[in-house]
Design a protein around this motif. Structure first.
Motif, PDB file in Angstrom:
ATOM      1  N   ALA A 222       6.972   3.998  10.254  1.00 49.14           N
ATOM      2  CA  ALA A 222       6.415   2.762  11.229  1.00 49.14           C
ATOM      3  C   ALA A 222       5.099   3.030  11.783  1.00 49.14           C
ATOM      4  O   ALA A 222       4.767   4.060  12.288  1.00 49.14           O
ATOM      5  CB  ALA A 222       7.693   2.701  12.430  1.00 49.14           C
ATOM      6  N   GLU A 223       4.239   1.992  11.514  1.00 50.55           N
ATOM      7  CA  GLU A 223       2.855   2.298  11.715  1.00 50.55           C
ATOM      8  C   GLU A 223       2.489   1.558  12.977  1.00 50.55           C
ATOM      9  O   GLU A 223       3.414   0.619  13.421  1.00 50.55           O
ATOM     10  CB  GLU A 223       1.971   1.464  10.702  1.00 50.55           C
ATOM     11  CG  GLU A 223       1.720   1.941   9.319  1.00 50.55           C
ATOM     12  CD  GLU A 223       0.837   1.260   8.635  1.00 50.55           C
ATOM     13  OE1 GLU A 223      -0.360   1.720   8.620  1.00 50.55           O
ATOM     14  OE2 GLU A 223       1.006   0.207   8.211  1.00 50.55           O
ATOM     15  N   GLY A 224       1.721   1.887  14.057  1.00 49.55           N
ATOM     16  CA  GLY A 224       1.121   1.287  15.176  1.00 49.55           C
ATOM     17  C   GLY A 224       2.232   1.319  16.076  1.00 49.55           C
ATOM     18  O   GLY A 224       2.315   0.290  17.046  1.00 49.55           O
TER      19      GLY A 224
ATOM     20  N   ILE B  84       3.157   2.889   0.008  1.00 44.19           N
ATOM     21  CA  ILE B  84       2.690   1.660   0.124  1.00 44.19           C
ATOM     22  C   ILE B  84       2.368   1.320   1.598  1.00 44.19           C
ATOM     23  O   ILE B  84       3.055   1.418   2.225  1.00 44.19           O
ATOM     24  CB  ILE B  84       3.862   0.843  -0.780  1.00 44.19           C
ATOM     25  CG1 ILE B  84       3.346  -0.880  -0.474  1.00 44.19           C
ATOM     26  CG2 ILE B  84       5.130   0.759  -0.173  1.00 44.19           C
ATOM     27  CD1 ILE B  84       3.863  -1.617  -1.791  1.00 44.19           C
ATOM     28  N   ASP B  85       1.300   0.889   1.490  1.00 43.77           N
ATOM     29  CA  ASP B  85       0.561   0.794   2.931  1.00 43.77           C
ATOM     30  C   ASP B  85       0.767  -0.587   3.425  1.00 43.77           C
ATOM     31  O   ASP B  85       0.695  -1.879   2.821  1.00 43.77           O
ATOM     32  CB  ASP B  85      -0.957   1.040   2.990  1.00 43.77           C
ATOM     33  CG  ASP B  85      -1.419   1.714   4.527  1.00 43.77           C
ATOM     34  OD1 ASP B  85      -0.753   1.374   5.454  1.00 43.77           O
ATOM     35  OD2 ASP B  85      -2.568   2.158   4.256  1.00 43.77           O
ATOM     36  N   ASP B  86       0.916  -0.957   4.631  1.00 43.42           N
ATOM     37  CA  ASP B  86       0.998  -2.064   5.456  1.00 43.42           C
ATOM     38  C   ASP B  86       1.881  -3.058   4.630  1.00 43.42           C
ATOM     39  O   ASP B  86       1.869  -4.400   4.526  1.00 43.42           O
ATOM     40  CB  ASP B  86      -0.507  -2.955   5.175  1.00 43.42           C
ATOM     41  CG  ASP B  86      -1.699  -2.248   5.753  1.00 43.42           C
ATOM     42  OD1 ASP B  86      -1.374  -1.353   6.682  1.00 43.42           O
ATOM     43  OD2 ASP B  86      -2.795  -2.288   5.445  1.00 43.42           O
ATOM     44  N   PHE B  87       3.069  -2.497   4.738  1.00 43.95           N
ATOM     45  CA  PHE B  87       4.288  -3.148   3.800  1.00 43.95           C
ATOM     46  C   PHE B  87       4.603  -4.479   4.499  1.00 43.95           C
ATOM     47  O   PHE B  87       4.687  -4.603   5.816  1.00 43.95           O
ATOM     48  CB  PHE B  87       5.384  -2.297   3.298  1.00 43.95           C
ATOM     49  CG  PHE B  87       6.494  -2.847   2.677  1.00 43.95           C
ATOM     50  CD1 PHE B  87       6.226  -3.088   1.375  1.00 43.95           C
ATOM     51  CD2 PHE B  87       7.531  -3.534   3.196  1.00 43.95           C
ATOM     52  CE1 PHE B  87       7.186  -3.898   0.454  1.00 43.95           C
ATOM     53  CE2 PHE B  87       8.528  -3.919   2.543  1.00 43.95           C
ATOM     54  CZ  PHE B  87       8.260  -4.375   1.038  1.00 43.95           C
TER      55      PHE B  87
HETATM   56 MG    MG Z   1      -1.383   0.452   7.349  1.00 44.93          MG
END
Ligand code: MG
Ligand code: C2E
Ligand code: MG
Length: 403
Positions: free
Chosen positions: A362-364, A305-308
């Motif tokens: 953890a993105e970004g 699940i992206d950009d949670f």
């Molecule tokens: Mg994302």
């Protein structure tokens, strides 16, 4: 333009023109003085929204606008609307004594309006805070030009690009935050022009969506992504590959079979594929996407699940869809060090993921300190410019070799 070259001797931006909007004479004078000390050339002053609008109408090219959020004749949100239409290139600093949550919400609105927000300062204004924000102006707009409208791109151009194989991918590695090992990489679509310049997905994905080209685009990305893992595998590097699937494509019943077939062709086990979907992609309760998602899992693929945290996924949905991974949106990751609330959101997302048996990414992650914090909060993997920017697959091979 809001992007200014830095003066190498002072690391400050060269002379820039500024507009200061505040109903308080004293604040206007102090801020103007501070800006002058930071290299401002011409400084215009407005005592409210009305006067600011007139000034912008006469000369809409201030490099910097510093504005109060609450004035008797207008508030900051109203003023933003005018700035967006009359002076969209200006960099913005907000000043206010409002609740930091309100300030954040105004910043968010400004970003949604495609404005270049340097940040906010709390009143009374400290010259050090203002200086830090003005310095940011020298760095130019953040990396989001692809989200700005680019009227030159047409459906026919995109169609040709897909047919002529000019849609490539960049891959961005994801690192185990404890061991530092690369465990996976995310495939990100790139449109490469003949002259070598590359357009980011923020621009062409909405076009693909509008023109019914998303399925074709997805097929191209899937092919490239699996070709890339196949190539890495041959070089002795084993990793998972994450592929973004748009909500519209999720209704395509053939998709799970198709991914398995392409993977087989490149000798890649299905278990190396992570299908990423955003929360909005699964917002409804429609059956077809749920079926497709479950069938990915039945065929051995993983599901992320992206950009949670940015969408509207309910906890029930997390229970009903067999996710294996939760990607914490970069807006929380970036804010977590300075902002208690963002940190709590990360903390509770990690806890939730753990309770549900999901891996967390953890993105970004842009800074070393963010990586340390995410590790301390228990995130499993990290992805971001701090570790590596997205790059062509062949370059990733060299990059891993040189580590
Ligand atoms: Mg994302
Ligand atoms: P996403 O899936 O959340 O992908 C991560 C985005 O964050 C990528 O932007 C990546 O370049 C960017 N990023 C990575 N690390 C950092 C960092 O440290 N700081 C910052 N500021 N950004 C970072 P990109 O490549 O522009 O992609 C944007 C979005 O477009 C993706 O977000 C994804 O939702 C979508 N997208 C990309 N490729 C595809 C595709 O092949 N198919 C579909 N359906 N969507 C795609
Ligand atoms: Mg993604």
């Amino acid at each position: 333009m809001s992007s200014l070259a830095t003066d190498p001797r002072t690391s400050a931006p060269p002379a820039f023109d500024a507009l200061v909007v505040d109903d308080d004479d004293f604040v206007r004078t102090v801020v103007a003085q501070q800006l002058r000390g930071l290299g401002a050339g011409e400084i215009a002053l407005a005592s409210g929204g009305h006067q600011a609008r007139e000034l912008l109408r006469d000369r809409p090219h201030f490099e910097l606008i510093v504005c109060d959020l609450m004035m008797p004749d207008s508030d900051g949100v109203e003023l933003l609307r005018d700035i967006a239409s009359q002076s969209p290139e200006s960099a913005l600093i907000f000043m206010s004594s409002a609740d930091p949550k309100v300030l954040r919400s105004v910043e968010h609105i400004a970003v949604k309006r495609m404005l270049h927000v340097l940040g906010s300062v709390q009143k009374p204004i400290r010259s050090a805070s203002l200086k830090e924000l003005v310095r940011r102006m020298a760095r130019g707009r953040p990396d989001c030009p692809d989200e700005r409208p680019c009227p030159g791109v047409t459906e026919a151009m995109l169609r040709d690009a897909i047919v002529d194989n000019r849609i490539r991918i960049a891959v961005q590695p994801q690192f185990n935050l404890l061991t530092g090992e690369i465990e996976s990489a995310e495939a990100l679509a790139r449109w490469t022009h003949d002259d070598g310049t590359s357009i980011g997905p923020g621009l062409f994905l909405p076009l693909a969506e509008r023109c019914g080209l998303m399925d074709a685009l997805t097929d191209t990305v899937v092919e490239r992504a699996l070709e890339a893992v196949g190539m890495l595998q041959k070089a002795g590097i084993q990793m998972r590959i994450a592929i973004n699937i748009s909500p519209s494509t999720l209704t395509r019943p053939i998709l799970p079979e198709h991914l398995v077939e392409v993977a087989r062709r490149h000798d890649v086990p299905a278990s190396r594929i992570v299908v990423e979907v955003t929360e909005t992609g699964i917002a409804g309760d429609a059956l077809p996407p749920l079926e497709v998602l479950t069938r990915f899992r039945l065929r051995g693929m993983e599901l992320a699940i992206d950009d949670f945290g940015t969408g509207y996924s309910s906890l029930a949905r997390l229970r009903h869809i067999p996710f294996t991974e939760l990607k914490i949106d970069r807006s929380f990751v970036a804010a977590a060090r300075a902002d208690q609330e963002a940190r709590r959101i990360v903390e509770s997302s990690v806890r939730l993921a753990r309770d549900l048996g999901l891996r967390t990414v953890a993105e970004g992650i842009e800074r070393c300190e963010d990586a340390a914090l995410m590790r301390a909060l228990g995130c499993d993997l990290g992805q971001g410019f701090h570790f590596a920017r997205p790059m062509p697959p062949a370059q990733l091979l060299g990059w891993i070799g040189s580590r």
